[in-house]
Motif scaffolding. Structure first.
Motif, short mmCIF file in Angstrom:
data_model
loop_
_atom_site.label_atom_id
_atom_site.label_comp_id
_atom_site.label_asym_id
_atom_site.label_seq_id
_atom_site.Cartn_x
_atom_site.Cartn_y
_atom_site.Cartn_z
N ALA A 28 146.42 -1.63 -21.73
CA ALA A 28 146.18 -1.65 -23.18
C ALA A 28 146.74 -2.93 -23.80
O ALA A 28 146.11 -3.54 -24.69
N LEU A 29 147.92 -3.38 -23.33
CA LEU A 29 148.50 -4.62 -23.86
C LEU A 29 147.66 -5.83 -23.49
O LEU A 29 147.50 -6.77 -24.28
N ILE A 30 147.12 -5.82 -22.26
CA ILE A 30 146.27 -6.94 -21.84
C ILE A 30 145.02 -7.01 -22.71
O ILE A 30 144.60 -8.09 -23.16
N ILE A 31 144.41 -5.84 -22.98
CA ILE A 31 143.22 -5.83 -23.83
C ILE A 31 143.56 -6.29 -25.24
O ILE A 31 142.80 -7.06 -25.87
N ALA A 32 144.70 -5.86 -25.77
CA ALA A 32 145.10 -6.28 -27.12
C ALA A 32 145.36 -7.79 -27.15
O ALA A 32 144.97 -8.48 -28.11
N GLY A 33 146.04 -8.30 -26.12
CA GLY A 33 146.29 -9.75 -26.06
C GLY A 33 145.00 -10.53 -25.94
O GLY A 33 144.83 -11.58 -26.60
N LEU A 34 144.06 -10.08 -25.12
CA LEU A 34 142.77 -10.74 -25.01
C LEU A 34 142.03 -10.72 -26.34
O LEU A 34 141.41 -11.72 -26.74
N SER A 35 142.11 -9.60 -27.04
CA SER A 35 141.43 -9.47 -28.33
C SER A 35 142.01 -10.46 -29.35
O SER A 35 141.26 -11.11 -30.10
N LEU A 217 132.70 3.53 -9.96
CA LEU A 217 131.79 3.18 -11.04
C LEU A 217 132.47 3.32 -12.40
O LEU A 217 132.28 2.47 -13.30
N LEU A 218 133.26 4.36 -12.56
CA LEU A 218 133.95 4.57 -13.84
C LEU A 218 134.96 3.46 -14.09
O LEU A 218 135.05 2.92 -15.20
N HIS A 219 135.76 3.10 -13.05
CA HIS A 219 136.75 2.03 -13.22
C HIS A 219 136.08 0.73 -13.62
O HIS A 219 136.51 0.05 -14.56
N ARG A 220 135.04 0.35 -12.90
CA ARG A 220 134.37 -0.92 -13.18
C ARG A 220 133.80 -0.94 -14.59
O ARG A 220 133.99 -1.91 -15.34
N THR A 221 133.10 0.11 -14.97
CA THR A 221 132.46 0.15 -16.28
C THR A 221 133.49 0.14 -17.40
O THR A 221 133.31 -0.55 -18.41
N ALA A 222 134.58 0.89 -17.23
CA ALA A 222 135.61 0.94 -18.28
C ALA A 222 136.27 -0.41 -18.47
O ALA A 222 136.50 -0.85 -19.61
N TYR A 223 136.58 -1.11 -17.38
CA TYR A 223 137.22 -2.42 -17.50
C TYR A 223 136.27 -3.44 -18.12
O TYR A 223 136.66 -4.21 -19.00
N VAL A 224 135.01 -3.47 -17.65
CA VAL A 224 134.05 -4.41 -18.22
C VAL A 224 133.85 -4.14 -19.71
O VAL A 224 133.81 -5.06 -20.54
N PHE A 225 133.73 -2.86 -20.07
CA PHE A 225 133.52 -2.50 -21.47
C PHE A 225 134.69 -2.96 -22.33
O PHE A 225 134.50 -3.56 -23.40
N CYS A 226 135.92 -2.69 -21.88
CA CYS A 226 137.10 -3.03 -22.69
C CYS A 226 137.31 -4.55 -22.76
O CYS A 226 137.78 -5.07 -23.78
N PHE A 227 136.96 -5.28 -21.70
CA PHE A 227 137.11 -6.73 -21.72
C PHE A 227 136.08 -7.39 -22.62
O PHE A 227 136.35 -8.45 -23.22
N LEU A 228 134.89 -6.82 -22.73
CA LEU A 228 133.85 -7.39 -23.58
C LEU A 228 133.95 -6.92 -25.02
O LEU A 228 133.37 -7.56 -25.91
N LEU A 229 134.66 -5.83 -25.26
CA LEU A 229 134.71 -5.24 -26.60
C LEU A 229 135.19 -6.23 -27.68
O LEU A 229 134.64 -6.25 -28.79
#
Length: 307
Positions: A28-35, A217-229
């Protein structure tokens, strides 16, 4: 397993024990930092940072939620099925304690056979915990077994089956000696067979995980989705984007982590089944059936966790 009262509104936002926050906060922190970096770059270099339409993310988020709900439902079904089987084992053990009342015989020790069977039943419940949750101690089993049974137990690749076989041998010997008639023999044999079915069902749950393809499939899709969000909402939400994407990451990664815990119900994570406490409950019930008075207290949660 988490055992606590329903938290109030204030506690709801600050509870850590038993939640999955400790497992997913780095993501979650990585996604927030990327955002935050995407929002800054979007304002500083608007021509270099891609700006996507947010509509496709809504569609992908709905699809990901449905798929994640399917996996979590499958994992919860495994958890609940395992709990039902252990509940059945408690019931079968109590039935056995009543059924063995018929074994009282005249003599110096009229309850010898009954005590042998119920002691083996206590050991069976404790051995099933060790069998399903490798790495645990066997002292609760070893102290209840005679040397010859203990030797077979230690040498076996399926130790709980050794104890069921010992119980079967005991009632077979009583039948051969004329101390147990056909109908009581069938009744006891049926109970032992149902205990064996509980063991087999638990082994099936432990050895047959949710298909790996679903998890991958779930792991890959969740990570790609959160990184692109962040790229889809940097233009519309501005500096609120890190908060929104971190909340989305907490939800998706949290559900994923919770599903992983429920997928293996016999583990020792906070949300796994308290099979050790259930086995101790069986032992207390059977010791009380034997007339023991020095009984320990029923298992209680330690810091809200029952194991």
């Amino acid at each position: 397993m988490i055992v606590r009262q329903q938290p109030n509104l204030f506690q709801l936002f600050f509870l850590v024990r038993g939640s999955v926050v400790q497992r997913i906060y780095p993501q979650a922190l990585i996604i927030a930092g990327l955002s935050a970096a995407v929002v800054w770059a979007h304002h500083a270099y608007p021509g270099m940072v891609a700006d996507f339409n947010s509509a496709p993310f809504a569609v992908l988020g709905i699809a990901l939620s449905v798929f994640m709900g399917f996996r979590n439902s499958a994992c919860y079904d495994r958890w609940w099925e395992a709990r039902r089987h252990w509940g059945a084992l408690i019931c079968l053990s109590r039935n056995l304690s009543r059924q063995t009342l018929i074994l009282r015989q005249p003599g110096d020790d009229p309850d010898a056979s009954r005590r042998t069977l119920l002691t083996l039943a206590m050991a069976f419940a404790q051995s099933l915990v060790v069998h399903l949750r490798p790495g645990g101690g066997t002292d609760k089993v070893a102290r209840r077994l005679p040397p010859e049974t203990l030797a077979r137990y230690n040498a076996s690749r399926n130790p709980p089956e050794v104890l069921l076989a010992a119980m079967q041998a005991e009632i077979a010997a009583l039948h051969r000696n004329g101390q147990l008639r056909d109908i009581p023999l069938q009744m006891l044999d049926r109970t032992l067979g149902e205990m064996a079915m509980v063991q087999a069902a638990c082994e099936r749950i432990r050895s047959t995980p949710v298909p790996f393809g679903y998890t991958l499939l779930l792991h890959r899709t969740a990570y790609v989705f959160c990184f692109l969000l962040p790229f889809g909402f940097a233009n519309t939400l501005g500096w609120l984007t890190p908060f929104a994407t971190a909340l989305a990451a907490y939800t998706f990664f949290g559900l994923d982590a919770l599903g992983s815990e429920l997928e293996e119900p016999f583990g020792q994570l906070p949300n796994d089944l308290p099979i050790g406490a259930l086995a101790d409950t069986i032992e207390i019930n059977l010791r009380e059936a034997l007339g023991k008075t020095d009984l320990p207290a029923l298992p209680k949660p330690d810091n809200y966790i029952l194991t």
